[in-house]
Design an enzyme around this catalytic site. Structure first.
Site, PDB file in Angstrom:
ATOM      1  N   HIS A  73       0.826  -1.206   0.000  1.00 24.87           N
ATOM      2  CA  HIS A  73       0.000   0.000   0.000  1.00 24.87           C
ATOM      3  C   HIS A  73       0.862   1.259   0.000  1.00 24.87           C
ATOM      4  O   HIS A  73       1.989   1.260   0.506  1.00 24.87           O
ATOM      5  CB  HIS A  73      -0.920   0.011   1.218  1.00 24.87           C
ATOM      6  CG  HIS A  73      -1.924  -1.096   1.226  1.00 24.87           C
ATOM      7  ND1 HIS A  73      -3.015  -1.110   0.386  1.00 24.87           N
ATOM      8  CD2 HIS A  73      -1.994  -2.237   1.962  1.00 24.87           C
ATOM      9  CE1 HIS A  73      -3.720  -2.200   0.611  1.00 24.87           C
ATOM     10  NE2 HIS A  73      -3.122  -2.906   1.559  1.00 24.87           N
ATOM     11  N   THR A 100      12.644  -9.785   3.647  1.00 23.98           N
ATOM     12  CA  THR A 100      12.446  -8.384   3.265  1.00 23.98           C
ATOM     13  C   THR A 100      13.528  -7.877   2.317  1.00 23.98           C
ATOM     14  O   THR A 100      13.390  -6.783   1.767  1.00 23.98           O
ATOM     15  CB  THR A 100      12.438  -7.490   4.515  1.00 23.98           C
ATOM     16  OG1 THR A 100      13.694  -7.647   5.207  1.00 23.98           O
ATOM     17  CG2 THR A 100      11.303  -7.879   5.458  1.00 23.98           C
ATOM     18  N   LYS A 101      14.598  -8.637   2.149  1.00 25.57           N
ATOM     19  CA  LYS A 101      15.668  -8.229   1.238  1.00 25.57           C
ATOM     20  C   LYS A 101      16.164  -9.456   0.484  1.00 25.57           C
ATOM     21  O   LYS A 101      15.924 -10.599   0.877  1.00 25.57           O
ATOM     22  CB  LYS A 101      16.810  -7.565   1.997  1.00 25.57           C
ATOM     23  CG  LYS A 101      17.429  -8.404   3.096  1.00 25.57           C
ATOM     24  CD  LYS A 101      18.523  -7.614   3.802  1.00 25.57           C
ATOM     25  CE  LYS A 101      19.194  -8.444   4.906  1.00 25.57           C
ATOM     26  NZ  LYS A 101      18.291  -8.717   6.038  1.00 25.57           N
ATOM     27  N   LYS A 120      24.095 -19.104   7.348  1.00 25.64           N
ATOM     28  CA  LYS A 120      25.226 -19.876   6.829  1.00 25.64           C
ATOM     29  C   LYS A 120      25.046 -20.041   5.328  1.00 25.64           C
ATOM     30  O   LYS A 120      24.051 -19.578   4.769  1.00 25.64           O
ATOM     31  CB  LYS A 120      25.325 -21.248   7.512  1.00 25.64           C
ATOM     32  CG  LYS A 120      24.133 -22.150   7.262  1.00 25.64           C
ATOM     33  CD  LYS A 120      24.244 -23.463   8.045  1.00 25.64           C
ATOM     34  CE  LYS A 120      25.410 -24.309   7.599  1.00 25.64           C
ATOM     35  NZ  LYS A 120      25.427 -25.637   8.257  1.00 25.64           N
TER      36      LYS A 120
END
Length: 214
Positions: free
Chosen positions: A91, A147-148, A165
């Protein structure tokens, strides 16, 4: 001796499988693209027209793949546990003087596609958010919120997901690539430089990436 109720339950399950096959076939044709041996839950939630799927992909039960204005691309040989969610949009929360529910205009950064490369395993109840690229051979631990982007052959987990790892060291990963892929599709040393990193390096990478999100 099998009870009548058990027999009836088994017959109902068989009937459901038989009658569900045409529905699954139809839904499969609704995806933007799909390869061979694509298995998915017909009761999942999908924005079919902008989702492309490669060969030998298994989407677990209860999957949610939604991207209103961007695309979700899934490579080959990818496994998803149950109840995985992928969102290629969000949004617009930056409009002053309007309730978020009333904002219909979007900014470019609100709709960013998601790419899942080949040979990825996504654990149960993982959430992958817009703009993320999950590199080849990566593993995402169950319950993670990604998120990345995730480098190739990395193992990530947590909320937000962080590198814990790597599956292989650099030398082993290069051998793995040489065994599975033709020269034009292989990842080379320059693509896999992160596999040289130590645990301390990973902690530093995760810390810097987290600061960028604030």
């Amino acid at each position: 001796m099998v009870s009548f109720s058990n027999r009836l339950f088994n017959l109902i399950n068989i009937a459901l499988v038989i009658f569900q096959r045409p529905w699954v076939w139809f839904l499969r044709t609704c995806f933007e693209r799909h390869g061979k041996s694509f298995h998915f839950d017909p009761h999942g939630i999908y924005t079919f027209h902008n989702i492309s799927v490669g060969d030998d992909v298994y989407l677990g039960r209860g999957a949610v793949l939604v991207a209103a204005k961007s695309k979700i691309k899934i490579g080959n040989k990818v496994m998803f546990g149950p109840y995985v969610s992928i969102f290629g949009g969000g949004h617009n929360i930056g409009e002053v003087g309007k309730f978020m529910l009333d904002v219909h205009e979007k900014r470019p950064e609100n709709d960013l596609g998601v790419i899942i490369e080949d040979d990825v395993w996504v654990g149960s109840r993982t959430v992958i958010l817009r703009g993320v690229k999950v590199g080849r051979g990566a593993v995402i631990g169950a319950g993670s919120v990604v998120t990345k982007s995730v480098p190739a052959y990395s193992i990530v987990a947590g909320n937000p997901a962080k590198i814990i790892k790597c599956r292989f060291n650099l030398e082993t990963a290069l051998t793995h690539e040489k065994t599975l892929y033709p020269p034009e599709k292989r990842l080379y040393t320059a693509d896999l430089a992160h596999l040289k990193a130590t645990t301390i390096d990973f902690q530093k990478i995760n810390f810097l990436s987290s600061k960028k999100l604030l």
